[in-house]
Design an enzyme around this catalytic site. Structure first.
Site, PDB file in Angstrom:
ATOM      1  N   ARG A  64       0.783  -1.250   0.000  1.00  0.00           N
ATOM      2  CA  ARG A  64       0.000   0.000   0.000  1.00  0.00           C
ATOM      3  C   ARG A  64       0.807   1.288   0.000  1.00  0.00           C
ATOM      4  O   ARG A  64       0.223   2.368   0.029  1.00  0.00           O
ATOM      5  CB  ARG A  64      -0.961   0.027   1.193  1.00  0.00           C
ATOM      6  CG  ARG A  64      -1.878  -1.176   1.318  1.00  0.00           C
ATOM      7  CD  ARG A  64      -2.813  -1.299   0.151  1.00  0.00           C
ATOM      8  NE  ARG A  64      -3.797  -2.365   0.359  1.00  0.00           N
ATOM      9  CZ  ARG A  64      -4.410  -3.002  -0.624  1.00  0.00           C
ATOM     10  NH1 ARG A  64      -4.153  -2.685  -1.887  1.00  0.00           N
ATOM     11  NH2 ARG A  64      -5.284  -3.941  -0.376  1.00  0.00           N
ATOM     12  N   ASN A  94      -0.170  -1.550  -7.480  1.00  0.00           N
ATOM     13  CA  ASN A  94      -1.407  -0.752  -7.483  1.00  0.00           C
ATOM     14  C   ASN A  94      -1.463   0.180  -6.279  1.00  0.00           C
ATOM     15  O   ASN A  94      -2.383   0.183  -5.490  1.00  0.00           O
ATOM     16  CB  ASN A  94      -2.645  -1.654  -7.549  1.00  0.00           C
ATOM     17  CG  ASN A  94      -2.760  -2.599  -6.373  1.00  0.00           C
ATOM     18  OD1 ASN A  94      -1.768  -2.912  -5.731  1.00  0.00           O
ATOM     19  ND2 ASN A  94      -3.966  -3.038  -6.085  1.00  0.00           N
ATOM     20  N   HIS A 232      -3.630 -15.473  -8.622  1.00  0.00           N
ATOM     21  CA  HIS A 232      -4.805 -15.950  -7.871  1.00  0.00           C
ATOM     22  C   HIS A 232      -5.866 -16.703  -8.682  1.00  0.00           C
ATOM     23  O   HIS A 232      -6.979 -16.234  -8.862  1.00  0.00           O
ATOM     24  CB  HIS A 232      -5.447 -14.801  -7.079  1.00  0.00           C
ATOM     25  CG  HIS A 232      -5.529 -13.465  -7.771  1.00  0.00           C
ATOM     26  ND1 HIS A 232      -6.071 -13.307  -9.029  1.00  0.00           N
ATOM     27  CD2 HIS A 232      -5.129 -12.233  -7.376  1.00  0.00           C
ATOM     28  CE1 HIS A 232      -6.001 -12.031  -9.361  1.00  0.00           C
ATOM     29  NE2 HIS A 232      -5.428 -11.362  -8.385  1.00  0.00           N
ATOM     30  N   ASP A 305      -1.674 -12.844  -1.795  1.00  0.00           N
ATOM     31  CA  ASP A 305      -2.548 -11.719  -2.175  1.00  0.00           C
ATOM     32  C   ASP A 305      -2.901 -10.899  -0.927  1.00  0.00           C
ATOM     33  O   ASP A 305      -4.030 -10.437  -0.756  1.00  0.00           O
ATOM     34  CB  ASP A 305      -3.814 -12.194  -2.892  1.00  0.00           C
ATOM     35  CG  ASP A 305      -4.485 -11.045  -3.665  1.00  0.00           C
ATOM     36  OD1 ASP A 305      -3.946  -9.927  -3.676  1.00  0.00           O
ATOM     37  OD2 ASP A 305      -5.561 -11.280  -4.249  1.00  0.00           O
TER      38      ASP A 305
END
Lengths: 427, 310
Positions: A64, A94, A232, A305
């Site tokens: 993050r 991301n 995933h 994940d």
């Protein structure tokens, strides 16, 4: 400093070792592995009833930073990793801004060094800003240290752009990691489409949303000869497609997340947003087949994940809640509980999926206990119970569906370059 | 009986459904009297929290509460922007701090009423959550059926329209199958939720077949926005294939009961002559809604049956 890990079962799939041996660590490196080693000056770690394995490697985490530090930082993520037995983590781009240039890769490397717990590698974005429109400077990203590229969170929907990414990335021998999801098919879906979405009145995500992209990506890997890694995997159809790709001898690898081999969609019945993730929890049959695909090595990697979200993201209406769960700290217990102890995977098979296999895909000289290698080592007990509570987590977020559960599989010591970075207080 | 929350008919036992329906009959007598008010919930405060526009359901709950002498607070939340969960929790805390007794909630997101029960102390009544359930609508539909047919057990009930997105359909299915009706869901393949037959209903994609021998025809509103998502090509085609007109209604039993939860799209899912025809109980459904909600509020307020009508 010298460390001597005694009486444990050394599980080192890279060297096909699974036997009771001692591991001697000196100067941050593995110095010697053998029977009944003794050393008067070394600190002794008693690994009785434990396995001694290479430090775990997670090739799919979300730390993050930059941009969403209220959910996780490289520092808190590193602590979560260490607690989970991970000494190496690759984190997805991301963030805000997305990791789409050299400076941001360097930022992650720098932060990782400053924290100094585990190695945090950056995964660069395939396209600028993860917008799916123009390629990121892939060569520069790799030069700065990116270990792979991915627009995780979205697929690269323009097939021509993905084709070029697969082709271009070949020059650097890095994998292109695809999050496979057709956004039109997924629509506003918040869980698997099926009986339970009908029951709960929630919009469903059909399995085909994942599978059509897996199929397309595999065909593009065939076209280009590029290295494709499917993130995933959650459905039977995806597994069948990956099997096909492997039969063709294509350069395709795949990962599954612990929640996809341990939970199914029926667990959503109370609208608990900690069960909301993407890809969603699928059917019981899918869960069974993911386990089988791990056993058959159709899926060679288990990746967490790890997706931390704060209470403000999760304690809301189910439709508005963020997708994802924290995973680093619960991965090993889940692997023990659902794969090793029931005999789905042997110790070596299981450990390979979190050590040597991801290391190979990411071209990292890690994931084994060879002499002279950096001493990244985990001492863990497969049969010891752990109670998952909110306090269990070192992550900044506690969005886990496993809170309240008791699982088997406890990480006891984690050693990074010869230094103990985590020790279970209950050891 | 007294239950703390009313969230679903899925989880409401048959005996409780029966008790609500019985009690509603007595309340219907009350609201047909010149003086339509009883003092049973005097001193109780009920909050109507509507996060989605609604006239029918909100006024029905409001009237039900007022006729039981409760104090009613209506809160219409903004619907233009996405209501953030933070706001929802904060709003709840504020309302709760006002020492209220019951919350009636309508929300566009499935699961919000259940979310409330975990976060506030008051009793919660689900007045419709997303595509999940609308239990009081299910109850009032059953009440309306009983009024005409004297029973539910053994009746053929056809629910026609957008089953996938309908909370009314789900509450009807749970309630009616529990009470022994044979339920058919009728609509286009694209508006059928997956594995709906596991809820104990028959699926039918042809209107004539779907209406055959029906004792009850419950017609659902079709939302224009579904067409924009390509769930059917045009409204006209929907009307042609699934619109109930007097011609199509002939496939049902001659004395069938026609229902619609409202508001209607006349000429689309229901033709005006069916909506206003002799089989229609659509306006009575509205009256019955008040009686049923009075029964629900009364029972949740902890009242005993004999006290209500002194």
């Amino acid at each position: 400093m010298k460390l001597l890990i005694k009486n444990g079962i050394v599980v080192d799939p890279a060297n096909k070792t699974e036997e009771k041996l001692d591991v001697f660590v000196a100067n941050g490196k593995i110095f010697k592995i053998g029977r009944s080693i003794s050393d008067r000056d070394a600190m002794i770690i008693d690994a009785k009833n434990c396995i001694v394995s290479p430090g775990f490697i997670d090739m799919h985490s979300h730390f993050r930073e930059p941009g969403y530090e209220y959910k996780e930082t490289i520092e808190s993520g590193s602590r979560a990793a260490a607690k989970g037995g991970y000494t190496t983590v690759a984190c997805m781009p991301n963030t805000s801004p997305a990791i789409d240039n050299q400076a941001l890769v360097e930022f992650i490397n720098l932060k990782s060094k400053q924290v100094g717990l585990v190695d945090v590698h950056a995964i660069g974005s395939i396209t600028k800003g993860r917008e799916g429109k123009e390629l990121s400077p892939i060569g520069e990203l790799v030069k700065a240290g990116a270990v792979a590229i991915s627009d995780d969170g979205s697929s690269v929907m323009n097939s021509e752009i993905l084709r070029r990414a697969l082709e271009y990335a070949k020059m650097f021998n890095i994998p292109v990691i695809e999050h496979c999801e057709d956004p039109d098919l997924a629509g506003e879906g918040v869980m698997n489409e099926g009986y339970y979405s009908t029951l709960l009145g929630l919009k469903g995500i059909p399995k085909a949303a994942e599978e059509v992209i897996v199929a397309r990506d595999i065909l593009l890997a065939r076209e280009t000869g590029g290295r494709l890694h499917i993130a995933h995997v959650s459905t039977e159809g995806s597994i069948e497609l990956i099997k096909w790709a492997k039969k063709q001898g294509l350069n395709v690898t795949a990962e599954a997340a612990p929640h996809h081999f341990s939970l199914d969609e029926s667990t959503l019945k109370d609208y608990d947003t900690n069960f909301k993730m993407n890809p969603p929890l699928r059917t019981k049959e899918d869960v069974k087949l993911i386990r089988k695909a791990l056993k058959d090595n159709v899926i060679e990697v288990i990746a967490t994940d790890h997706a931390p979200h704060a209470e403000v993201d999760k304690r809301v209406e189910f439709n508005n809640a963020a997708y994802g769960i924290v995973g680093l700290e619960t991965a090993f217990p889940l692997i023990c509980e659902y794969l090793i102890r029931p005999g789905v995977l042997s110790l070596s098979q299981a450990i390979a999926k979190i050590t040597v296999n991801p290391a190979q895909i990411l071209n990292l000289k890690k994931g084994s206990l060879a002499v002279d290698q950096n001493a990244d080592i985990v001492v863990a007990n497969v049969d010891k119970e752990v109670k998952i509570t909110r306090d269990f987590f070192a992550s900044r977020s506690t969005n886990s569906p496993f809170i309240g559960k008791t699982l088997h599989g406890s990480v006891e010591y984690v050693i990074k370059k010869g230094k103990i970075i985590y020790q279970n207080a209950q050891a | 009986m007294s239950f703390r929350h009313l969230i679903t008919l899925q989880e409401l036992p048959k005996e409780d459904i029966q008790e609500i329906l019985n009690l509603a009959q007595s309340f219907k007598q009350v609201i047909l009297r010149p003086i339509k008010k009883v003092p049973t919930l005097k001193g109780k405060t009920i909050v109507n929290m509507f996060f989605e526009p609604s006239t029918r359901t909100r006024t029905s709950f409001e009237l039900a509460a007022k006729r039981l002498s409760a104090d009613v607070l209506n809160i219409q939340m903004s619907t233009s922007s996405v209501v953030k969960g933070e706001t929802l929790l904060d709003t709840l805390a504020t309302i709760e701090a006002m020492q209220i007794d019951m919350v009636v909630i309508r929300h566009s997101a499935s699961g919000v009423p259940l979310f409330l029960t975990k976060n506030i102390k008051s009793s919660v009544i689900n007045a419709g959550d997303g595509m999940h359930e609308h239990p009081t609508q299910g109850l009032l539909d059953m009440f309306s059926i009983i009024e005409k047919k004297k029973k539910i057990e053994g009746l053929n009930v056809s629910i026609v329209g957008d089953i996938a997105h309908s909370r009314v359909a789900r509450s009807n299915i749970w309630g009616l199958t529990k009470m022994g009706a044979k339920v058919k869901v009728v609509g286009p393949t694209t508006l059928m939720p997956k594995e709906i037959e596991k809820l104990g209903v028959t699926v039918c994609n042809d209107l004539k077949e779907g209406l055959k021998d029906a004792d009850v025809v419950n017609i659902l509103r079709v939302q224009l926005e579904r067409q924009k998502k390509n769930l059917f090509p045009t409204l006209r085609e929907y009307a042609t294939l699934f619109g109930v007109n007097s011609e199509k209604l002939k496939y049902a039993k001659p004395d069938c009961v026609v229902m619609h939860p409202g508001p209607m799209n006349r000429g689309i899912e229901i033709s005006p002559n069916v909506a206003d025809g002799i089989n229609s109980v659509i306006n009575e459904q509205v009256t019955n809604g008040v009686a049923v909600r009075m029964a629900v509020l009364y029972l949740m307020g902890g009242g005993k049956k004999d006290e209500a009508f002194n």
